[in-house]
Design a protein around this motif. Structure first.
Motif, PDB file in Angstrom:
ATOM      1  N   ALA A   1      24.044  -5.388 -95.533  1.00  0.00           N
ATOM      2  CA  ALA A   1      23.312  -5.257 -96.800  1.00  0.00           C
ATOM      3  C   ALA A   1      22.169  -4.254 -96.654  1.00  0.00           C
ATOM      4  O   ALA A   1      21.928  -3.421 -97.543  1.00  0.00           O
ATOM      5  N   ILE A   2      21.475  -4.299 -95.516  1.00  0.00           N
ATOM      6  CA  ILE A   2      20.357  -3.361 -95.270  1.00  0.00           C
ATOM      7  C   ILE A   2      20.879  -1.929 -95.201  1.00  0.00           C
ATOM      8  O   ILE A   2      20.310  -1.008 -95.795  1.00  0.00           O
ATOM      9  N   LEU A   3      21.992  -1.739 -94.497  1.00  0.00           N
ATOM     10  CA  LEU A   3      22.574  -0.391 -94.376  1.00  0.00           C
ATOM     11  C   LEU A   3      23.005   0.134 -95.743  1.00  0.00           C
ATOM     12  O   LEU A   3      22.800   1.306 -96.064  1.00  0.00           O
ATOM     13  N   PHE A   4      23.602  -0.762 -96.542  1.00  0.00           N
ATOM     14  CA  PHE A   4      24.053  -0.367 -97.883  1.00  0.00           C
ATOM     15  C   PHE A   4      22.849   0.038 -98.747  1.00  0.00           C
ATOM     16  O   PHE A   4      22.857   1.086 -99.403  1.00  0.00           O
ATOM     17  N   ALA A   5      21.793  -0.787 -98.734  1.00  0.00           N
ATOM     18  CA  ALA A   5      20.590  -0.498 -99.534  1.00  0.00           C
ATOM     19  C   ALA A   5      19.926   0.792 -99.053  1.00  0.00           C
ATOM     20  O   ALA A   5      19.499   1.630 -99.857  1.00  0.00           O
ATOM     21  N   HIS A   6      19.863   0.955 -97.737  1.00  0.00           N
ATOM     22  CA  HIS A   6      19.248   2.144 -97.136  1.00  0.00           C
ATOM     23  C   HIS A   6      19.987   3.408 -97.578  1.00  0.00           C
ATOM     24  O   HIS A   6      19.383   4.420 -97.931  1.00  0.00           O
ATOM     25  N   HIS A   7      21.319   3.313 -97.584  1.00  0.00           N
ATOM     26  CA  HIS A   7      22.172   4.428 -97.989  1.00  0.00           C
ATOM     27  C   HIS A   7      21.913   4.804 -99.458  1.00  0.00           C
ATOM     28  O   HIS A   7      21.992   5.971 -99.835  1.00  0.00           O
ATOM     29  N   CYS A   8      21.584   3.784-100.293  1.00  0.00           N
ATOM     30  CA  CYS A   8      21.344   4.022-101.720  1.00  0.00           C
ATOM     31  C   CYS A   8      19.854   4.230-102.031  1.00  0.00           C
ATOM     32  O   CYS A   8      19.465   4.250-103.210  1.00  0.00           O
TER      33      CYS A   8
ATOM     34  N   ALA B   1      25.280  -4.705-108.432  1.00  0.00           N
ATOM     35  CA  ALA B   1      24.020  -4.304-109.091  1.00  0.00           C
ATOM     36  C   ALA B   1      23.798  -2.803-109.007  1.00  0.00           C
ATOM     37  O   ALA B   1      23.299  -2.167-109.945  1.00  0.00           O
ATOM     38  N   VAL B   2      24.198  -2.204-107.881  1.00  0.00           N
ATOM     39  CA  VAL B   2      24.064  -0.748-107.723  1.00  0.00           C
ATOM     40  C   VAL B   2      25.070  -0.041-108.631  1.00  0.00           C
ATOM     41  O   VAL B   2      24.745   0.934-109.311  1.00  0.00           O
ATOM     42  N   LYS B   3      26.286  -0.587-108.653  1.00  0.00           N
ATOM     43  CA  LYS B   3      27.346   0.021-109.458  1.00  0.00           C
ATOM     44  C   LYS B   3      26.968   0.069-110.943  1.00  0.00           C
ATOM     45  O   LYS B   3      27.169   1.070-111.621  1.00  0.00           O
ATOM     46  N   ASN B   4      26.385  -1.043-111.452  1.00  0.00           N
ATOM     47  CA  ASN B   4      26.055  -1.035-112.886  1.00  0.00           C
ATOM     48  C   ASN B   4      24.602  -0.627-113.154  1.00  0.00           C
ATOM     49  O   ASN B   4      24.049  -0.876-114.215  1.00  0.00           O
ATOM     50  N   SER B   5      23.982  -0.004-112.131  1.00  0.00           N
ATOM     51  CA  SER B   5      22.636   0.591-112.252  1.00  0.00           C
ATOM     52  C   SER B   5      21.546  -0.408-112.659  1.00  0.00           C
ATOM     53  O   SER B   5      20.524  -0.023-113.198  1.00  0.00           O
ATOM     54  N   SER B   6      21.749  -1.702-112.376  1.00  0.00           N
ATOM     55  CA  SER B   6      20.679  -2.650-112.698  1.00  0.00           C
ATOM     56  C   SER B   6      19.574  -2.607-111.647  1.00  0.00           C
ATOM     57  O   SER B   6      18.480  -3.103-111.873  1.00  0.00           O
ATOM     58  N   ILE B   7      19.861  -2.026-110.464  1.00  0.00           N
ATOM     59  CA  ILE B   7      18.779  -1.700-109.526  1.00  0.00           C
ATOM     60  C   ILE B   7      18.986  -0.281-108.999  1.00  0.00           C
ATOM     61  O   ILE B   7      20.110   0.226-108.975  1.00  0.00           O
ATOM     62  N   GLY B   8      17.888   0.338-108.589  1.00  0.00           N
ATOM     63  CA  GLY B   8      17.954   1.718-108.098  1.00  0.00           C
ATOM     64  C   GLY B   8      16.707   2.062-107.295  1.00  0.00           C
ATOM     65  O   GLY B   8      15.943   1.180-106.889  1.00  0.00           O
TER      66      GLY B   8
ATOM     67  N   GLU C   1      16.085 -21.405-105.842  1.00  0.00           N
ATOM     68  CA  GLU C   1      17.227 -20.688-105.240  1.00  0.00           C
ATOM     69  C   GLU C   1      18.398 -20.565-106.216  1.00  0.00           C
ATOM     70  O   GLU C   1      19.274 -19.718-106.039  1.00  0.00           O
ATOM     71  N   ASN C   2      18.404 -21.393-107.250  1.00  0.00           N
ATOM     72  CA  ASN C   2      19.491 -21.322-108.237  1.00  0.00           C
ATOM     73  C   ASN C   2      19.188 -20.358-109.387  1.00  0.00           C
ATOM     74  O   ASN C   2      19.953 -20.249-110.332  1.00  0.00           O
ATOM     75  N   LEU C   3      18.059 -19.629-109.317  1.00  0.00           N
ATOM     76  CA  LEU C   3      17.731 -18.661-110.376  1.00  0.00           C
ATOM     77  C   LEU C   3      18.718 -17.497-110.347  1.00  0.00           C
ATOM     78  O   LEU C   3      19.279 -17.178-109.295  1.00  0.00           O
ATOM     79  N   SER C   4      18.872 -16.832-111.489  1.00  0.00           N
ATOM     80  CA  SER C   4      19.958 -15.843-111.628  1.00  0.00           C
ATOM     81  C   SER C   4      19.794 -14.612-110.744  1.00  0.00           C
ATOM     82  O   SER C   4      20.760 -13.918-110.470  1.00  0.00           O
ATOM     83  N   TYR C   5      18.566 -14.311-110.288  1.00  0.00           N
ATOM     84  CA  TYR C   5      18.391 -13.110-109.453  1.00  0.00           C
ATOM     85  C   TYR C   5      18.579 -13.398-107.956  1.00  0.00           C
ATOM     86  O   TYR C   5      18.475 -12.499-107.128  1.00  0.00           O
ATOM     87  N   VAL C   6      18.869 -14.674-107.591  1.00  0.00           N
ATOM     88  CA  VAL C   6      19.093 -15.046-106.183  1.00  0.00           C
ATOM     89  C   VAL C   6      20.600 -15.168-105.948  1.00  0.00           C
ATOM     90  O   VAL C   6      21.288 -15.916-106.643  1.00  0.00           O
ATOM     91  N   HIS C   7      21.102 -14.399-104.994  1.00  0.00           N
ATOM     92  CA  HIS C   7      22.548 -14.348-104.718  1.00  0.00           C
ATOM     93  C   HIS C   7      22.824 -14.717-103.259  1.00  0.00           C
ATOM     94  O   HIS C   7      21.938 -14.629-102.416  1.00  0.00           O
ATOM     95  N   HIS C   8      24.092 -15.063-102.987  1.00  0.00           N
ATOM     96  CA  HIS C   8      24.457 -15.488-101.633  1.00  0.00           C
ATOM     97  C   HIS C   8      25.642 -14.687-101.089  1.00  0.00           C
ATOM     98  O   HIS C   8      26.260 -15.090-100.114  1.00  0.00           O
TER      99      HIS C   8
END
Length: 468
Positions: A297-304, A272-279, A257-264
């Motif tokens: 978070a789901i609504l935000f991801a769905h929108h993108c 991540a969306v803003k700096n285009s690291s995911i799309g 859970e402390n790995l860099s790709y796991v966030h809280h």
């Protein structure tokens, strides 16, 4: 001294600045028994009346009798869709003001400044307002209306700042402060000790009641404009804890859970969306949790158009799930998420692209290769490759400035303080901690989680302090 400058702290500052509520003559409350009680003593302020007597028999969406009382005095029939005016009138009696300081990390408004500005509040806009300055009226001045009767977090944060200025409370507020310790000390040990004063020309603030042998010492530091930390110590006969619960996100406590790709925090996804690291072409984002932040978070991801795997422990039909408690008409976006959770499980494909729901599952581990291991209720395991994980399962207050992290003050003194499961144990009509006289707790720390209901706690504290 109050710790926390969110809605609880602002409301209490208003009451202790000499703004005193009275029953407005000739006004009619829809609750006939309460109306009769209010008519018995129209010349005595609400703060000086017996709050237990006034609140007896009231029912509503809070477990706190005083929260229900103050709410129904300000918004008499709001739960039935009514718009009846407040039955209170406010008098500014400067001789009754109690000197106080409100310490907060952010600008007045507390955690509302840390929430993504475009997020829409769960509560109706008018329920976010503070005494004697309706939120709707403030919004009208900005030539704006409420969408679906609800407001954005940015509006709320600005309104709270405006409220402090409009009501002339800013002299009591010290922003950019971090409190590191609150403890009891003997009044004698500090009487000869020079203090670092937080307020200019405020000798009266430190006139201790000599009969009281103990006071609270509050230590911390200011963050200066240059980024330096300037320490301070203040002493107070009474301390109010109003620090909310936004401080530390809950962890699952699983491997990796402390790995860099796991966030809280939801902000990690926005970043991540803003700096285009995911799309659109990324591996799915894992969202863990079934509360409103997970839904946001789901609504935000769905929108993108970002693919999502959604994992949560409960059944979709569980009555404890927040979505099963929200009216569809008022919360269409959350109803949509609930529909997706129901119709788009991994077992059966549904109409929604880029979304898979895994109800009654939990995370076993996060791998370094971004492979995540889940288990369902029958013990079957699945592995998914993901791009990032968001664990959004609630948050806990940070009470590290109190002895033993404040655990001794909680209802169950063997467990950490938690707003929903284990709040601080307070007297319901004064909000004074049962384990520590002179220490008060407000808002989520005392189990009041909505802005409309935290104000009753402020009424109880003010009433108690004015009687001391």
């Amino acid at each position: 001294v109050f710790l926390g400058n969110g809605p609880s702290g602002i409301c209490l500052s208003y009451l202790l600045s000499g703004y005193i509520p009275y029953f407005k003559r000739d006004s009619l409350h829809p609750h006939p028994i309460l109306q009769r009680k209010l008519e018995e003593a129209p010349d005595i302020s609400i703060l000086d009346q017996d709050l237990e007597y006034l609140s007896e028999g009231l029912e509503g969406r809070s477990h706190s009798p005083v929260a229900l009382l103050f709410d129904t005095l300000q918004r008499p029939d709001t739960d039935f869709g009514g718009t009846a005016e407040s039955v209170l009138t406010w008098w500014h009696e400067t001789n009754r003001a109690v000197p106080h300081l409100v310490l907060g990390r952010n600008a007045p408004g507390g955690a509302w400044h840390s929430i993504e500005g475009s997020m829409i509040t769960l509560s109706r806009g008018e329920w976010m307002g503070l005494p004697d300055l309706p939120f709707k009226d403030w919004l009208k001045q900005k030539r704006r209306g409420l969408r679906n009767n609800r407001a954005t977090a940015k509006d709320i944060a600005q309104y709270y700042q405006h409220y402090v200025m409009k009501k002339g409370l800013q002299k009591n507020f010290r922003c950019g402060t971090v409190v590191t310790s609150v403890r009891k000390v003997s009044a004698e040990s500090i009487s000869n000790h020079a203090q670092k004063d937080l307020q200019e020309n405020s000798d009266s603030l430190w006139n201790f009641n000599e009969k009281r042998m103990e006071v609270f010492q509050v230590d911390g530091f200011f963050k200066t404009v240059k980024g330096d930390k300037e320490p301070f110590s203040v002493y107070a006969e009474n301390v109010v804890l109003a620090t909310g619960t936004y401080d530390s996100p809950t962890w699952l406590g699983v491997k990796g859970e402390n790995l860099s790709y796991v966030h809280h925090q939801l902000s990690a996804l926005e970043e991540a969306v803003k700096n285009s690291s995911i799309g659109i072409m990324s591996d799915p984002v894992l969202i863990v949790g079934a509360g409103l932040t997970a839904a946001d978070a789901i609504l935000f991801a769905h929108h993108c158009n970002i693919p999502v795997i959604h994992v949560f422990r409960r059944r979709v039909s569980d009555p404890g799930l927040i979505f099963n408690q929200l009216p569809k008409m008022m919360y269409p976006e959350y109803h949509k998420v609930h529909q997706m959770m129901k119709e788009q499980s991994a077992a059966c494909a549904g109409p929604y692209d880029c979304y898979i729901s895994l109800p009654e599952h939990h995370v076993l581990s996060f791998g370094k290769d971004k492979k995540c291991l889940f288990q369902d209720k029958n013990g079957y395991q699945k592995v998914y490759k993901i791009s990032m994980a968001l664990v959004l399962t609630g948050s806990n207050p940070n009470l590290s400035f109190l002895p033993n992290n404040g655990i001794d003050l909680a209802m169950d003194s063997d467990q950490p303080v938690n707003p929903k499961r284990n709040p601080i144990d307070v007297d319901p009509f004064t909000y004074e901690c049962t384990q520590e006289k002179g220490l008060y707790a407000l808002g989520p720390l005392a189990g009041d989680n909505f802005v409309r209901f935290v104000q009753g706690g402020a009424l109880a504290v003010a009433s108690s302090l004015l009687k001391k």
